[in-house]
Design an enzyme around this catalytic site. Structure first.
Site, mmCIF file in Angstrom:
data_model
loop_
_atom_site.group_PDB
_atom_site.id
_atom_site.type_symbol
_atom_site.label_atom_id
_atom_site.label_comp_id
_atom_site.label_asym_id
_atom_site.label_seq_id
_atom_site.Cartn_x
_atom_site.Cartn_y
_atom_site.Cartn_z
ATOM 1 N N VAL A 126 0.761 -1.055 -0.054
ATOM 2 C CA VAL A 126 -0.088 -0.038 0.044
ATOM 3 C C VAL A 126 0.764 1.249 0.124
ATOM 4 C CG1 VAL A 126 -1.676 1.339 1.433
ATOM 5 C CG2 VAL A 126 -1.850 -1.201 1.131
ATOM 6 N N GLU A 127 2.095 1.241 0.681
ATOM 7 C CA GLU A 127 2.655 2.485 0.808
ATOM 8 C C GLU A 127 3.662 2.785 -0.512
ATOM 9 O OE1 GLU A 127 2.983 4.629 3.014
ATOM 10 O OE2 GLU A 127 2.047 3.839 4.833
ATOM 11 N N SER A 128 4.187 1.805 -1.155
ATOM 12 C CA SER A 128 5.139 2.065 -2.056
ATOM 13 C C SER A 128 5.052 1.217 -3.241
ATOM 14 C CB SER A 128 6.461 2.188 -1.658
ATOM 15 O OG SER A 128 6.834 0.609 -1.215
#
Length: 234
Positions: A126-128
């Site tokens: 989700v983050e990167s």
């Protein structure tokens, strides 16, 4: 590629597995012979009417045998853990279509930081989207999207360049999440929201009796089952 990786790992495991099998068989055979010999000695002692056999030599042999069994058992446990790790890395690598070395780094760092690997992979996705060079408009960088000021709390003097290093970035990001889980008494939803929005903002909204949800926690936790079990968000 994944099939080739599985084949290579399978080939690498065979010699170790065969070695343990042969060693275990040898230890078992030695134990059987030793027990047979002890039985014969006691039988001979009883038939001759002499004093019972003290068995100092046998005691030493049994001690050596027990040490061999313990060592073989320890090696088998190490092999079991290595196989479990290899299978997990292959599975995550295939699921997220990422290199096996990156999957191994995320897996090992999560365990080292005390974070469930399943959660760790979801967070990084989700983050990167597994891009080590990812940079957000807010200045968060790397695989776990860590802000420099957050990183400096854990490693004073760390530079932005070093924060892009995958191993460093994951280690700090996962430690931060672990600490947030402690802050929010194991509430994963609030810990994730604080990871995304910052604990100050989350606490402020909670004090106003407002829900700090912004969709982030649901994105990470959808279908999540800790360690393959437990309840997650649908």
């Amino acid at each position: 590629m994944i099939g080739k990786l599985k084949t290579e790992k399978s080939r690498n495991r065979r010699p170790a597995t065969r070695t343990l099998m042969f060693r275990g068989a040898a230890v078992f055979a030695g134990a059987l012979l030793l027990v047979t010999a002890v039985g014969a000695l006691f039988a001979r002692s009883d038939s001759s009417g002499s004093a019972p056999y003290t068995g100092r030599l046998v005691v030493r042999e049994f001690s050596a045998l027990r040490n061999s069994l313990d060592e073989a058992s320890g090696e088998a446990e190490v092999l079991r853990l290595e196989l479990a790790r290899a299978n997990a890395v292959i599975e995550y690598s295939a699921r997220y279509q990422i290199p096996a070395d990156l999957a191994g780094l995320i897996y090992d760092t999560a365990l080292r930081a005390g974070i469930d690997p399943e959660l760790a992979f979801r967070l990084v996705k989700v983050e990167s989207n597994f891009d080590p060079k990812a940079t957000s408009p807010a200045g968060a960088v790397g695989l776990a999207q860590v802000l420099l000021r957050t990183a400096q709390f854990y490693e004073p003097g760390i530079t932005l360049e070093r924060l892009y290093d995958p191993a460093t970035n994951l280690w700090i990001g996962f430690r931060y999440l672990r600490d947030l889980l402690g802050t929010y008494q194991g509430n994963l939803r609030l810990a994730l929201l604080a990871y995304n929005r910052g604990p100050t903002k989350v606490n402020e909204l909670l004090q106003l009796a407002q829900d700090p949800a912004n969709g982030y926690a649901r994105s990470v936790m959808r279908g999540y089952r800790k360690g393959g079990g437990g309840e997650g968000l649908p």
